[in-house]
Motif scaffolding. Structure first.
Motif: not given
Length: 125
Positions: A11-39
């Motif tokens: 929860l943050v007030q308008a004008g504030g900041s947040l930093r989202l992180s996503c950790a992935a498993s797998g040894r070929t991570f560098s081969n994947y494209a990645l995206g952020w979506f929201r709903q």
């Protein structure tokens, strides 16, 4: 199979900041494209930002341009979404996704093969 775990929502007030992180498993991570979506409640999942396997190419939706930045660290198997100048309309559950067979397209949820469980972002006015 790729497992994704998001973190950093809250929860943050308008004008504030947040930093989202996503950790992935797998040894070929560098081969994947990645995206952020929201709903948001009652709405379809929408593209927020995406990044190519190398990190040299990124894209984001117009409503977040100049406020959100996507980045990745292939050595740590992580993708990050830095969100600044947050607005109440940014409130949603945010998901990271993996695009195994990247062909230059980042914006459609159908291009992604695996998803994280989501993290809630709430921006109060």
């Amino acid at each position: 199979q790729v497992q994704l775990v998001e973190s950093g929502g809250g929860l943050v007030q308008a004008g504030g900041s947040l930093r989202l992180s996503c950790a992935a498993s797998g040894r070929t991570f560098s081969n994947y494209a990645l995206g952020w979506f929201r709903q948001a409640p009652g709405k379809e999942r929408e593209f927020v930002a995406g990044i190519s396997p190398s990190g040299r190419s990124t894209d984001d939706t117009d409503s977040v341009k100049g406020r959100f930045t996507i980045s990745r660290d292939n050595a740590k198997n992580t993708v990050t979404l830095q969100m600044n100048s947050l607005k109440p309309e940014d409130t949603a559950v945010y998901y990271c996704g993996v695009n195994i067979d990247y062909r230059g397209r980042l914006k459609s949820p159908g291009e992604y093969d695996f998803w994280g469980q989501g993290t809630q972002v709430t921006v109060s006015s």
